[in-house]
Scaffold this motif. Sequence first.
Motif, PDB file in Angstrom:
ATOM      1  N   VAL A  43      58.329  32.093  16.444  1.00  0.00           N
ATOM      2  CA  VAL A  43      58.530  30.872  16.689  1.00  0.00           C
ATOM      3  C   VAL A  43      56.990  30.061  16.172  1.00  0.00           C
ATOM      4  O   VAL A  43      56.051  30.348  16.915  1.00  0.00           O
ATOM      5  CB  VAL A  43      58.854  30.264  17.942  1.00  0.00           C
ATOM      6  CG1 VAL A  43      59.026  28.752  18.080  1.00  0.00           C
ATOM      7  CG2 VAL A  43      60.089  30.915  18.453  1.00  0.00           C
ATOM      8  N   ARG A  44      57.161  29.319  15.231  1.00  0.00           N
ATOM      9  CA  ARG A  44      55.699  28.637  14.690  1.00  0.00           C
ATOM     10  C   ARG A  44      55.172  27.560  15.576  1.00  0.00           C
ATOM     11  O   ARG A  44      56.102  26.992  16.190  1.00  0.00           O
ATOM     12  CB  ARG A  44      55.818  28.341  13.362  1.00  0.00           C
ATOM     13  CG  ARG A  44      56.396  29.320  12.227  1.00  0.00           C
ATOM     14  CD  ARG A  44      56.797  28.632  11.137  1.00  0.00           C
ATOM     15  NE  ARG A  44      57.376  29.618  10.005  1.00  0.00           N
ATOM     16  CZ  ARG A  44      58.381  29.181   9.046  1.00  0.00           C
ATOM     17  NH1 ARG A  44      58.726  27.938   8.797  1.00  0.00           N
ATOM     18  NH2 ARG A  44      58.753  30.223   8.325  1.00  0.00           N
ATOM     19  N   LYS A  45      53.862  27.580  15.557  1.00  0.00           N
ATOM     20  CA  LYS A  45      53.174  26.437  16.197  1.00  0.00           C
ATOM     21  C   LYS A  45      53.587  25.085  16.178  1.00  0.00           C
ATOM     22  O   LYS A  45      53.706  24.776  14.985  1.00  0.00           O
ATOM     23  CB  LYS A  45      51.711  26.529  16.028  1.00  0.00           C
ATOM     24  CG  LYS A  45      50.792  25.570  17.056  1.00  0.00           C
ATOM     25  CD  LYS A  45      49.568  25.492  16.719  1.00  0.00           C
ATOM     26  CE  LYS A  45      48.790  26.949  17.032  1.00  0.00           C
ATOM     27  NZ  LYS A  45      47.455  26.872  16.554  1.00  0.00           N
ATOM     28  N   GLY A  46      54.167  24.205  17.256  1.00  0.00           N
ATOM     29  CA  GLY A  46      54.702  23.055  16.838  1.00  0.00           C
ATOM     30  C   GLY A  46      56.080  22.712  16.387  1.00  0.00           C
ATOM     31  O   GLY A  46      56.506  21.710  15.840  1.00  0.00           O
ATOM     32  N   ARG A 195      61.610  13.047  18.858  1.00  0.00           N
ATOM     33  CA  ARG A 195      60.383  12.324  18.571  1.00  0.00           C
ATOM     34  C   ARG A 195      59.324  12.867  19.361  1.00  0.00           C
ATOM     35  O   ARG A 195      58.140  12.808  19.066  1.00  0.00           O
ATOM     36  CB  ARG A 195      60.708  11.049  18.751  1.00  0.00           C
ATOM     37  CG  ARG A 195      61.555  10.273  17.448  1.00  0.00           C
ATOM     38  CD  ARG A 195      61.401   8.706  17.627  1.00  0.00           C
ATOM     39  NE  ARG A 195      62.118   8.447  18.743  1.00  0.00           N
ATOM     40  CZ  ARG A 195      63.641   7.904  18.828  1.00  0.00           C
ATOM     41  NH1 ARG A 195      64.226   8.042  17.583  1.00  0.00           N
ATOM     42  NH2 ARG A 195      64.110   7.536  19.789  1.00  0.00           N
ATOM     43  N   LEU A 196      59.383  12.928  20.597  1.00  0.00           N
ATOM     44  CA  LEU A 196      58.604  13.423  21.685  1.00  0.00           C
ATOM     45  C   LEU A 196      58.012  14.890  21.207  1.00  0.00           C
ATOM     46  O   LEU A 196      56.475  15.031  21.219  1.00  0.00           O
ATOM     47  CB  LEU A 196      59.041  13.616  23.127  1.00  0.00           C
ATOM     48  CG  LEU A 196      58.188  13.925  24.183  1.00  0.00           C
ATOM     49  CD1 LEU A 196      56.953  12.720  24.341  1.00  0.00           C
ATOM     50  CD2 LEU A 196      58.874  14.206  25.511  1.00  0.00           C
ATOM     51  N   GLN A 197      58.800  15.661  21.065  1.00  0.00           N
ATOM     52  CA  GLN A 197      58.357  16.966  20.648  1.00  0.00           C
ATOM     53  C   GLN A 197      57.539  16.945  19.345  1.00  0.00           C
ATOM     54  O   GLN A 197      56.497  17.549  19.353  1.00  0.00           O
ATOM     55  CB  GLN A 197      59.530  18.078  20.135  1.00  0.00           C
ATOM     56  CG  GLN A 197      59.036  19.368  19.610  1.00  0.00           C
ATOM     57  CD  GLN A 197      59.314  19.534  18.382  1.00  0.00           C
ATOM     58  OE1 GLN A 197      60.154  18.707  17.522  1.00  0.00           O
ATOM     59  NE2 GLN A 197      58.265  20.098  17.783  1.00  0.00           N
ATOM     60  N   GLN A 198      57.603  16.129  18.335  1.00  0.00           N
ATOM     61  CA  GLN A 198      57.001  16.054  17.157  1.00  0.00           C
ATOM     62  C   GLN A 198      55.800  15.199  17.420  1.00  0.00           C
ATOM     63  O   GLN A 198      54.602  15.677  17.139  1.00  0.00           O
ATOM     64  CB  GLN A 198      57.677  15.285  16.227  1.00  0.00           C
ATOM     65  CG  GLN A 198      58.873  16.009  15.594  1.00  0.00           C
ATOM     66  CD  GLN A 198      59.535  15.199  14.488  1.00  0.00           C
ATOM     67  OE1 GLN A 198      59.767  14.096  14.523  1.00  0.00           O
ATOM     68  NE2 GLN A 198      60.022  15.979  13.354  1.00  0.00           N
ATOM     69  N   LEU A 200      53.913  14.960  20.447  1.00  0.00           N
ATOM     70  CA  LEU A 200      53.025  15.806  21.213  1.00  0.00           C
ATOM     71  C   LEU A 200      52.635  17.380  20.533  1.00  0.00           C
ATOM     72  O   LEU A 200      51.838  18.022  21.045  1.00  0.00           O
ATOM     73  CB  LEU A 200      53.702  15.851  22.427  1.00  0.00           C
ATOM     74  CG  LEU A 200      53.679  14.899  23.212  1.00  0.00           C
ATOM     75  CD1 LEU A 200      54.555  15.237  24.842  1.00  0.00           C
ATOM     76  CD2 LEU A 200      52.618  14.048  23.754  1.00  0.00           C
ATOM     77  N   GLY A 201      53.441  17.744  19.237  1.00  0.00           N
ATOM     78  CA  GLY A 201      52.806  19.025  18.689  1.00  0.00           C
ATOM     79  C   GLY A 201      53.482  20.090  19.863  1.00  0.00           C
ATOM     80  O   GLY A 201      52.964  20.962  19.649  1.00  0.00           O
ATOM     81  N   LEU A 202      54.644  20.035  20.379  1.00  0.00           N
ATOM     82  CA  LEU A 202      55.246  20.882  21.370  1.00  0.00           C
ATOM     83  C   LEU A 202      55.732  21.992  20.255  1.00  0.00           C
ATOM     84  O   LEU A 202      56.476  21.697  19.400  1.00  0.00           O
ATOM     85  CB  LEU A 202      56.221  20.358  22.155  1.00  0.00           C
ATOM     86  CG  LEU A 202      55.838  19.440  23.435  1.00  0.00           C
ATOM     87  CD1 LEU A 202      56.724  18.555  24.090  1.00  0.00           C
ATOM     88  CD2 LEU A 202      55.292  20.415  24.517  1.00  0.00           C
ATOM     89  N   THR A 203      55.643  23.413  20.937  1.00  0.00           N
ATOM     90  CA  THR A 203      56.355  24.338  20.346  1.00  0.00           C
ATOM     91  C   THR A 203      57.562  24.484  21.273  1.00  0.00           C
ATOM     92  O   THR A 203      57.504  24.547  22.337  1.00  0.00           O
ATOM     93  CB  THR A 203      55.345  25.766  20.419  1.00  0.00           C
ATOM     94  OG1 THR A 203      54.201  25.477  19.636  1.00  0.00           O
ATOM     95  CG2 THR A 203      56.446  26.986  19.902  1.00  0.00           C
ATOM     96  N   ALA A 204      58.841  24.453  20.689  1.00  0.00           N
ATOM     97  CA  ALA A 204      59.952  24.325  21.709  1.00  0.00           C
ATOM     98  C   ALA A 204      61.202  25.555  21.031  1.00  0.00           C
ATOM     99  O   ALA A 204      61.371  25.550  19.873  1.00  0.00           O
ATOM    100  CB  ALA A 204      60.611  22.950  21.544  1.00  0.00           C
ATOM    101  N   LEU A 205      61.638  25.770  22.022  1.00  0.00           N
ATOM    102  CA  LEU A 205      62.947  26.768  21.897  1.00  0.00           C
ATOM    103  C   LEU A 205      63.991  26.283  22.599  1.00  0.00           C
ATOM    104  O   LEU A 205      63.969  26.150  23.720  1.00  0.00           O
ATOM    105  CB  LEU A 205      62.601  28.444  22.400  1.00  0.00           C
ATOM    106  CG  LEU A 205      63.522  29.292  21.949  1.00  0.00           C
ATOM    107  CD1 LEU A 205      63.358  29.491  20.409  1.00  0.00           C
ATOM    108  CD2 LEU A 205      63.361  30.534  22.804  1.00  0.00           C
TER     109      LEU A 205
END
Length: 370
Positions: A43-46, A195-198, A200-205
């Motif tokens: 899983v890539r960063k962000g 929108r929140l994930q993008q 904050l730059g979150l890495t999410a699964l």
Amino acid sequence: MNAPPPGNSIHTTPTGGEGDLTLVGIVRRFGLVTALAGIDLAVRKGEMLTILGPSGSGKTTLLKVVAGFETPDEGDVLLGTRAITFATPAKRDIGMVFQNYALFPHMTVAQNIAFPLEMRKVAKAEAAKRVDDVLNLVDLGGLGDRLPRQLSGGQQQRAALARAIVFGPRLLLLDEPFGALDRKLREQMQLEVRRLQQHLGLTALFVTHDQEEALILSDRIAVMDRGRIVQLGTPQEIYRHPVNRFVAGFIGESNLFQARVASGGYAVLDGGARFRLPASAPPEGTEVGLLLRPERPRRLANGAAAENSFAGSVVEVVYLGETVKYRIRLDPGFEIIVRWPFQSSGGSPGKNERVTVGWNGDDLHLVQWS
């Protein structure tokens, strides 16, 4: 959801390492059942990577292995460059959002959000600031003193999300978080979380069985079947170029036909109908699956032509607002599903009406059938 207020103390973009989560050869067995049969995934960063599959495909077991609730029989889990295969959930620097919210009912919203900070022994003043920041971030400002039961379902899900990100986790796991919400609220929350994930730059699964949800939310999708990842790609790649019959049938609506490649760039169905194939067709005699998405066929009238054209009768009409779904039985003896724009002027065909439909060879996608 709002942008972080000035001086925001929520830091979710990790430092160091290029791959935020790496799974190497993950195997998990339950007795004679192999739930995970050798999973390799980075899983890539962000990015938001979605694990998509039907019930029993292994996606929930995979999430539990990443979270630390299951230990793999073989393989390694790495967060950045740190091996966490045998680390406890509390030591993994991972935030989680569940379908049932998992909020403590006797605690206020603010206390729920502050809980992971207390476990990490964050100073009270710093914790209070982070809680206030994240409440505003998820549009719950002023609601911190309420109990979970005093919130709507969408507000509870926002509170659960706030608790998962308030400590700045390296990775965010979302386990079918919108399943308990009604359709309109679910669609709203999907966009807000994305929108929140993008932002904050979150890495999410993200784990789901909902194909439409996966297409909306994901940077990439890993499709699982019987404990294996059978295709990994962008939503466009998964939808337009599925690798086999399972993926083609599971992602979106599809017309799937079994055929054999004939001479002259055609394929022949069991009933004898002939389809012109894309230029990249395999050798003559090859058994193939032909995928035709419902939006590709067009209605032919006033002399319009296509490389594949068939007359038939409308069997079923389903009004979907801006589009109408038709089931059409074509004269050679097979049926197709099409989606066409609704025409209020009376141009949309009705049930039992005769129509001619067509598509070109490049509208077809060849998939592995067996």
